[in-house]
Structure formats: C-alpha cells, structure tokens
Write a protein that holds these residues in place. Structure first.
Motif, PDB file in Angstrom:
ATOM      1  N   TYR A   3      15.291 -17.413  21.098  1.00 42.67           N
ATOM      2  CA  TYR A   3      14.137 -18.091  21.675  1.00 42.67           C
ATOM      3  C   TYR A   3      14.489 -19.505  22.141  1.00 42.67           C
ATOM      4  O   TYR A   3      13.805 -20.067  22.983  1.00 42.67           O
ATOM      5  CB  TYR A   3      12.985 -18.153  20.666  1.00 42.67           C
ATOM      6  CG  TYR A   3      12.498 -16.792  20.241  1.00 42.67           C
ATOM      7  CD1 TYR A   3      12.063 -15.862  21.179  1.00 42.67           C
ATOM      8  CD2 TYR A   3      12.465 -16.431  18.909  1.00 42.67           C
ATOM      9  CE1 TYR A   3      11.613 -14.609  20.790  1.00 42.67           C
ATOM     10  CE2 TYR A   3      12.014 -15.183  18.505  1.00 42.67           C
ATOM     11  CZ  TYR A   3      11.596 -14.281  19.454  1.00 42.67           C
ATOM     12  OH  TYR A   3      11.151 -13.048  19.063  1.00 42.67           O
ATOM     13  N   SER A   4      15.509 -20.084  21.548  1.00 47.07           N
ATOM     14  CA  SER A   4      15.982 -21.397  21.985  1.00 47.07           C
ATOM     15  C   SER A   4      17.492 -21.326  22.155  1.00 47.07           C
ATOM     16  O   SER A   4      18.126 -20.335  21.797  1.00 47.07           O
ATOM     17  CB  SER A   4      15.588 -22.492  20.987  1.00 47.07           C
ATOM     18  OG  SER A   4      16.239 -22.316  19.742  1.00 47.07           O
ATOM     19  N   THR A   5      18.052 -22.386  22.690  1.00 45.33           N
ATOM     20  CA  THR A   5      19.492 -22.439  22.956  1.00 45.33           C
ATOM     21  C   THR A   5      20.085 -23.692  22.326  1.00 45.33           C
ATOM     22  O   THR A   5      19.356 -24.659  22.030  1.00 45.33           O
ATOM     23  CB  THR A   5      19.768 -22.483  24.464  1.00 45.33           C
ATOM     24  OG1 THR A   5      19.270 -23.738  24.986  1.00 45.33           O
ATOM     25  CG2 THR A   5      19.110 -21.323  25.206  1.00 45.33           C
ATOM     26  N   PRO A   6      21.401 -23.701  22.161  1.00 45.59           N
ATOM     27  CA  PRO A   6      22.035 -24.941  21.699  1.00 45.59           C
ATOM     28  C   PRO A   6      21.718 -26.127  22.629  1.00 45.59           C
ATOM     29  O   PRO A   6      21.545 -27.249  22.157  1.00 45.59           O
ATOM     30  CB  PRO A   6      23.525 -24.600  21.713  1.00 45.59           C
ATOM     31  CG  PRO A   6      23.561 -23.126  21.447  1.00 45.59           C
ATOM     32  CD  PRO A   6      22.361 -22.593  22.211  1.00 45.59           C
ATOM     33  N   GLN A   7      21.590 -25.844  23.917  1.00 45.15           N
ATOM     34  CA  GLN A   7      21.271 -26.921  24.860  1.00 45.15           C
ATOM     35  C   GLN A   7      19.896 -27.515  24.565  1.00 45.15           C
ATOM     36  O   GLN A   7      19.696 -28.725  24.700  1.00 45.15           O
ATOM     37  CB  GLN A   7      21.327 -26.405  26.303  1.00 45.15           C
ATOM     38  CG  GLN A   7      21.144 -27.504  27.343  1.00 45.15           C
ATOM     39  CD  GLN A   7      22.262 -28.534  27.332  1.00 45.15           C
ATOM     40  OE1 GLN A   7      23.430 -28.180  27.337  1.00 45.15           O
ATOM     41  NE2 GLN A   7      21.905 -29.810  27.326  1.00 45.15           N
ATOM     42  N   ARG A  44      13.264 -15.776  11.240  1.00 42.84           N
ATOM     43  CA  ARG A  44      12.030 -16.185  10.560  1.00 42.84           C
ATOM     44  C   ARG A  44      10.822 -15.975  11.475  1.00 42.84           C
ATOM     45  O   ARG A  44       9.777 -15.475  11.042  1.00 42.84           O
ATOM     46  CB  ARG A  44      12.125 -17.647  10.141  1.00 42.84           C
ATOM     47  CG  ARG A  44      10.892 -18.129   9.423  1.00 42.84           C
ATOM     48  CD  ARG A  44      11.044 -19.509   8.885  1.00 42.84           C
ATOM     49  NE  ARG A  44       9.884 -19.859   8.088  1.00 42.84           N
ATOM     50  CZ  ARG A  44       9.785 -20.943   7.384  1.00 42.84           C
ATOM     51  NH1 ARG A  44      10.782 -21.803   7.332  1.00 42.84           N
ATOM     52  NH2 ARG A  44       8.687 -21.200   6.704  1.00 42.84           N
ATOM     53  N   ILE A  45      10.967 -16.351  12.723  1.00 42.27           N
ATOM     54  CA  ILE A  45       9.883 -16.175  13.693  1.00 42.27           C
ATOM     55  C   ILE A  45       9.580 -14.692  13.869  1.00 42.27           C
ATOM     56  O   ILE A  45       8.413 -14.268  13.817  1.00 42.27           O
ATOM     57  CB  ILE A  45      10.247 -16.834  15.037  1.00 42.27           C
ATOM     58  CG1 ILE A  45      10.290 -18.362  14.868  1.00 42.27           C
ATOM     59  CG2 ILE A  45       9.267 -16.429  16.130  1.00 42.27           C
ATOM     60  CD1 ILE A  45      10.952 -19.091  16.023  1.00 42.27           C
ATOM     61  N   VAL A  97       6.206 -24.626  11.349  1.00 40.17           N
ATOM     62  CA  VAL A  97       5.765 -23.716  10.289  1.00 40.17           C
ATOM     63  C   VAL A  97       4.242 -23.568  10.311  1.00 40.17           C
ATOM     64  O   VAL A  97       3.709 -22.461  10.147  1.00 40.17           O
ATOM     65  CB  VAL A  97       6.270 -24.194   8.911  1.00 40.17           C
ATOM     66  CG1 VAL A  97       5.622 -23.423   7.776  1.00 40.17           C
ATOM     67  CG2 VAL A  97       7.789 -24.076   8.847  1.00 40.17           C
ATOM     68  N   ALA A  98       3.544 -24.667  10.544  1.00 43.15           N
ATOM     69  CA  ALA A  98       2.081 -24.604  10.628  1.00 43.15           C
ATOM     70  C   ALA A  98       1.645 -23.742  11.812  1.00 43.15           C
ATOM     71  O   ALA A  98       0.688 -22.959  11.698  1.00 43.15           O
ATOM     72  CB  ALA A  98       1.494 -26.013  10.739  1.00 43.15           C
ATOM     73  N   GLU A  99       2.346 -23.844  12.933  1.00 42.16           N
ATOM     74  CA  GLU A  99       2.015 -23.018  14.095  1.00 42.16           C
ATOM     75  C   GLU A  99       2.288 -21.542  13.800  1.00 42.16           C
ATOM     76  O   GLU A  99       1.496 -20.675  14.173  1.00 42.16           O
ATOM     77  CB  GLU A  99       2.816 -23.470  15.316  1.00 42.16           C
ATOM     78  CG  GLU A  99       2.458 -22.749  16.591  1.00 42.16           C
ATOM     79  CD  GLU A  99       1.114 -23.142  17.185  1.00 42.16           C
ATOM     80  OE1 GLU A  99       0.788 -22.635  18.265  1.00 42.16           O
ATOM     81  OE2 GLU A  99       0.370 -23.950  16.580  1.00 42.16           O
ATOM     82  N   LEU A 100       3.389 -21.245  13.125  1.00 42.94           N
ATOM     83  CA  LEU A 100       3.667 -19.862  12.717  1.00 42.94           C
ATOM     84  C   LEU A 100       2.549 -19.333  11.817  1.00 42.94           C
ATOM     85  O   LEU A 100       2.126 -18.175  11.948  1.00 42.94           O
ATOM     86  CB  LEU A 100       5.005 -19.770  11.981  1.00 42.94           C
ATOM     87  CG  LEU A 100       6.251 -19.620  12.829  1.00 42.94           C
ATOM     88  CD1 LEU A 100       7.498 -19.636  11.955  1.00 42.94           C
ATOM     89  CD2 LEU A 100       6.196 -18.366  13.672  1.00 42.94           C
TER      90      LEU A 100
END
Length: 144
Positions: A3-7, A44-45, A97-100
């Motif tokens: 969902y995300s990248t190192p960049q 986790r997501i 975490v709150a958004e999850l």
C-alpha cells in the motif's frame, strides 16, 4: 504490491533519518529493512480489513485510501523501541491505528468495486447483522 513504498517513507522523513532507521552502520538506506517494515504494516492492515468484511486485494481506489496508514505504521515499525511517545512518528502511528479501528467498526468505508467493472461503487460495508461467522453468538457464549 504494498500500500506504500519506501519512497513514500523517504519523502516523509528524509534521507538521513531513513538511513538511521534502516541501517545500523548508518551509511545508506537499507531498502530491505524498509520493505520489511512496509510488509508488516500491510499485513496488519489486511488483517483488519478481512476482519471488517472487505475482500482482498483492494481496488486501486481503496488501496490509495489506506496508503497513508501503511506508511505511518511502517515508519513506526522502523523506529521500534527507539520511538518517543511524543514524536510525530508515534502520533502518526496512533492516528493510523485509530483510523483502522474506525474502518473495522464501520465508521469509515473504503471505496469498493464489487461488480468488477473497474469503476468505484458506492462505499460499502458488510450488512449489519450479517452472519459470516462460523459460530453463532449463542455457541460462542457457551464456549466461554
């Protein structure tokens, strides 16, 4: 694909900080360490989303909605025990975490493409009272 990248993390914290977080020698970014932190965040997501009734993999629109969650949880993972509870990384993590939690409770809906036509449908969540569980509430109560 994550969902995300190192960049994404590099853009957030800068090169020097990412070097310090990922490489004990402190000479260059260890992209393997960064990728592992992202993978842990994404697991986790995915676990939370599965528990909330979402089908995986997510549509591109839904994946874009959770990209910041992945980035912020991955950054927290990189900090490990070195994180300060007053740091922006910790506060970002708590926000993610709150958004999850809001997603899992149905307070926030992700974009879905339930009919597979490539177009975003209306945000959808499992129907209230849906019975996908293997055990009924009565059976679970007897097990306790």
């Amino acid at each position: 694909m994550g969902y995300s990248t190192p960049q994404d993390i590099l853009d957030l914290v800068g090169e020097q900080e990412l070097i310090q977080l990922s490489s004990p020698a402190g000479d260059a970014i260890d992209y393997g360490v960064v990728a592992s932190a992202i993978q842990a965040a994404d697991r986790r997501i995915d676990g939370t989303l599965r528990g909330a009734g979402y089908s995986l993999p997510l549509s591109a629109d839904a994946a874009a909605q959770v990209s910041w969650l992945s980035r912020d949880i991955a950054l927290y993972n990189l900090y490990g025990t070195r994180i300060n509870e007053e740091s922006s990384a910790y506060l970002r993590y708590k926000g993610a975490v709150a958004e999850l939690d809001r997603i899992s409770q149905g307070k926030v809906a992700l974009a879905v493409d339930s009919d597979g036509d490539g177009e975003q449908d209306s945000p959808a969540l499992p129907a209230a009272g849906a019975r996908d569980a293997a055990y009924s509430a009565a059976t679970l109560a007897r097990m306790l």
